[in-house]
Write a protein that holds these residues in place. Structure first.
Motif, short mmCIF file in Angstrom:
data_model
loop_
_atom_site.label_atom_id
_atom_site.label_comp_id
_atom_site.label_asym_id
_atom_site.label_seq_id
_atom_site.Cartn_x
_atom_site.Cartn_y
_atom_site.Cartn_z
N ARG A 206 0.83 -1.21 0.00
CA ARG A 206 0.00 0.00 0.00
C ARG A 206 0.86 1.26 0.00
N ALA A 207 1.98 1.23 0.73
CA ALA A 207 2.83 2.41 0.87
C ALA A 207 3.84 2.53 -0.27
N GLY A 208 3.99 1.50 -1.09
CA GLY A 208 4.98 1.54 -2.16
C GLY A 208 6.41 1.53 -1.64
N ILE A 209 6.64 0.88 -0.52
CA ILE A 209 7.96 0.83 0.12
C ILE A 209 8.52 -0.59 -0.01
N PRO A 210 9.78 -0.75 -0.43
CA PRO A 210 10.30 -2.09 -0.74
C PRO A 210 10.74 -2.90 0.46
N ILE A 211 11.06 -2.26 1.59
CA ILE A 211 11.65 -2.98 2.73
C ILE A 211 10.94 -2.60 4.02
N THR A 362 5.19 -7.23 13.49
CA THR A 362 4.76 -8.44 12.80
C THR A 362 3.58 -9.06 13.53
N LEU A 363 2.51 -9.28 12.78
CA LEU A 363 1.34 -9.95 13.33
C LEU A 363 1.58 -11.45 13.42
N ALA A 364 2.34 -11.97 12.45
CA ALA A 364 2.61 -13.41 12.40
C ALA A 364 3.84 -13.74 13.24
N GLY A 365 3.93 -15.00 13.63
CA GLY A 365 5.13 -15.48 14.31
C GLY A 365 6.17 -15.89 13.30
N HIS A 366 7.44 -15.77 13.68
CA HIS A 366 8.56 -16.16 12.82
C HIS A 366 9.66 -16.74 13.69
N ASP A 367 10.57 -17.48 13.08
CA ASP A 367 11.73 -17.97 13.82
C ASP A 367 12.52 -16.82 14.44
N SER A 368 12.50 -15.67 13.79
CA SER A 368 13.22 -14.51 14.32
C SER A 368 12.71 -14.11 15.70
N VAL A 369 11.42 -14.34 15.97
CA VAL A 369 10.86 -13.97 17.27
C VAL A 369 11.47 -14.84 18.36
N ALA A 370 11.67 -16.13 18.06
CA ALA A 370 12.32 -17.01 19.03
C ALA A 370 13.78 -16.63 19.21
N LEU A 371 14.51 -16.41 18.11
CA LEU A 371 15.94 -16.07 18.20
C LEU A 371 16.16 -14.75 18.90
N ASN A 372 15.22 -13.82 18.75
CA ASN A 372 15.34 -12.50 19.35
C ASN A 372 15.40 -12.55 20.87
N ARG A 373 14.98 -13.67 21.45
CA ARG A 373 15.05 -13.82 22.91
C ARG A 373 16.47 -14.05 23.40
N VAL A 374 17.35 -14.56 22.53
CA VAL A 374 18.68 -14.94 23.01
C VAL A 374 19.82 -14.23 22.29
N THR A 375 19.54 -13.55 21.17
CA THR A 375 20.62 -12.90 20.43
C THR A 375 20.05 -11.72 19.66
N PRO A 376 20.82 -10.64 19.44
CA PRO A 376 20.31 -9.48 18.69
C PRO A 376 19.85 -9.92 17.29
N THR A 377 18.65 -9.51 16.91
CA THR A 377 18.01 -10.04 15.71
C THR A 377 17.47 -8.92 14.84
N VAL A 378 17.72 -9.07 13.53
CA VAL A 378 17.17 -8.16 12.52
C VAL A 378 16.18 -8.96 11.69
N MET A 379 14.95 -8.45 11.58
CA MET A 379 13.91 -9.09 10.77
C MET A 379 13.48 -8.13 9.68
N LEU A 380 13.59 -8.58 8.42
CA LEU A 380 13.25 -7.77 7.26
C LEU A 380 12.02 -8.34 6.55
N PHE A 381 11.21 -7.45 5.99
CA PHE A 381 10.07 -7.86 5.17
C PHE A 381 10.23 -7.30 3.76
N VAL A 382 9.68 -8.04 2.78
CA VAL A 382 9.48 -7.52 1.44
C VAL A 382 7.98 -7.62 1.13
N PRO A 383 7.49 -6.84 0.16
CA PRO A 383 6.03 -6.78 -0.06
C PRO A 383 5.44 -8.11 -0.51
N SER A 384 4.18 -8.33 -0.12
CA SER A 384 3.35 -9.44 -0.58
C SER A 384 2.22 -8.87 -1.42
#
Length: 432
Positions: A206-211, A362-384
């Motif tokens: 909707r926003a026309g933003i790639p990342i 993020t509304l959905a769960g991802h593996d990044s959410v689990a990893l974020n508990r124990v190590t600094p985590t970057v989660m990126l999205f691209v458009p659907s």
């Protein structure tokens, strides 16, 4: 935060990446352009074989741990910790070909690009790198979801996960053995984690933003609901004499959807995604229905309130319909904020690549959410496209896939050269 080297020094081969990604769509391909690769099935084993072979061709050492997570390891500095990059190769039934698979293939190509840069002297790493395919992220065959990464970080006990059974009574342990994935303990000290994924929503489109750069997850919880009535003959039992579990369960489904009307629009989502009827015969009034209710909101209080309202209404429904309704809490996951430094790193990487970005939760769960508990985590999205996911129509353009790959490569380069090395994890630590 250390300065990263020029992105031109470690650019990924985008044509080779796209060829590899589109190749994976043949494993478990469906007639309508999706994939069906539930965890530890034959198609899932086939795509994992491909991943192992492709990683080995690129000089990675492949290891499989005791819950079936696959790690493609590149050790540049013996004794140094590892930046993990990856996602998952399993899918939902009749699912989409982008969800999860994109993140694994992109991670392999990002790590390969960094390895070339290290060998060519363009990148001096402080940490090593490992590409990971997490086992059973989807949880379609073996609940709960995010199984492999949860075991890895200590949120779920290994033995409990291995004992989990599918609808046919097959255990995770047996399924892993059948697909050659019953591995050994893998010890990888962590320096951070990065994952790129399709958004599974419409905000970027909707926003026309790639990342998109994820700043937090939503609070989620499921309820295992059992509706118990009385089995009887559909032709011989008068309507007033019936205790129909299916009719009562249908009211529960409608209750769950209508619950959102009690809250500010777009602050909560509810659903029933699993529904099992006994005995499921055309001439028998059902005696029992088992269903899974899913409640998610940005605020924990909204989920708590929705749960309370639902329990109260189900109690009144049970009395009115002459059935029993029980509900057990299942798979509760609190809001997990991502580290501010990790969010900034994702934004800076996008700018390096000449792209705009938006900070999203993020509304959905991802593996990044689990990893974020124990190590600094970057989660990126691209458009659907149309925000559609978990179905065969799921789609993201090649252009957006490549944009995400480029930003992920930049993020990984920053992380292996020391970015986030002093950053604490963003989420709650596992207990015990």
């Amino acid at each position: 935060m250390p300065n990263s080297p020029s992105p031109d020094a470690f650019g990924p081969d985008t044509e080779e990446f796209l060829a590899d990604f589109h190749h994976t769509t043949r494993y478990g391909a469906t007639d309508n352009g999706g994939i069906d690769r539930q965890a530890a099935t034959v198609p899932h084993g086939q795509v994992r074989d491909w991943f192992e072979a492709r990683a080995a061709e690129r000089g990675f050492e492949v290891r499989t741990d005791t819950i079936g997570n696959i790690f493609a390891v590149k050790e540049w500095n013996p004794g140094a910790p590892y930046v993990l990059v990856g996602s998952h190769l399993d899918s939902q039934p009749l699912g989409g070909r982008f969800d999860g698979t994109y993140g694994v293939v992109a991670a392999l190509h990002a790590a390969s690009a960094l390895d070339r840069a290290v060998r060519d002297g363009h990148l001096v790493p402080q940490a090593n790198i490992a590409v990971v395919d997490w086992f059973n992220e989807e949880g379609a065959r073996f609940p709960p979801s995010i199984m492999g990464s949860s075991v890895f970080v200590g949120l779920l006990e290994l033995e409990a996960a291995l004992r989990t059974v599918d609808p046919d009574g097959v255990t995770v342990a047996d399924a892993l053995a059948d697909t050659g994935r019953a591995g050994e303990p893998v010890d990888l000290p962590l320096a951070g984690y990065a994952e790129v994924h399709i958004e599974q929503g419409r905000r970027l489109e909707r926003a026309g933003i790639p990342i998109g750069v994820v700043d937090r997850s939503w609070h989620t919880q499921k309820l295992l609901v059992r509706v118990v009535g009385e089995q009887s003959h559909t032709g011989a039992t008068l309507m007033a004499d019936r205790r129909d579990a299916l009719v009562a369960a249908s009211h529960v489904v409608v209750m769950v959807e209508e619950m959102v009307d009690e809250f500010t629009p777009e602050t909560i989502v509810t659903s029933v995604g699993k529904f099992d009827v006994e005995p499921n015969s055309p001439i028998v009034v059902p005696r029992r229905v088992d269903l899974v209710v899913d409640l998610r909101a940005a605020d924990r209080g909204d989920v708590t309130r929705a749960r309370s309202l639902l329990l109260e209404r189900m109690e009144r429904l049970a009395e009115r319909r002459g059935v029993e309704i029980e509900a057990d809490d299942f798979d509760v996951r609190p809001v997990q904020p991502f580290p501010q430094d990790a969010i900034a790193l994702g934004q800076e990487a996008a700018r390096d690549e000449g792209m705009g970005s938006a900070v999203l939760n993020t509304l959905a769960g991802h593996d990044s959410v689990a990893l974020n508990r124990v190590t600094p985590t970057v989660m990126l999205f691209v458009p659907s496209v149309d925000g559609v996911s978990h179905c065969e129509r799921e789609f993201t353009s090649d252009e957006d896939l490549v944009s995400g790959l480029r930003v992920l490569t930049n993020v990984a380069a920053r992380m292996v050269t020391g970015a986030l090395s002093q950053t604490e994890p963003g989420g709650e630590r596992p207990h015990g």
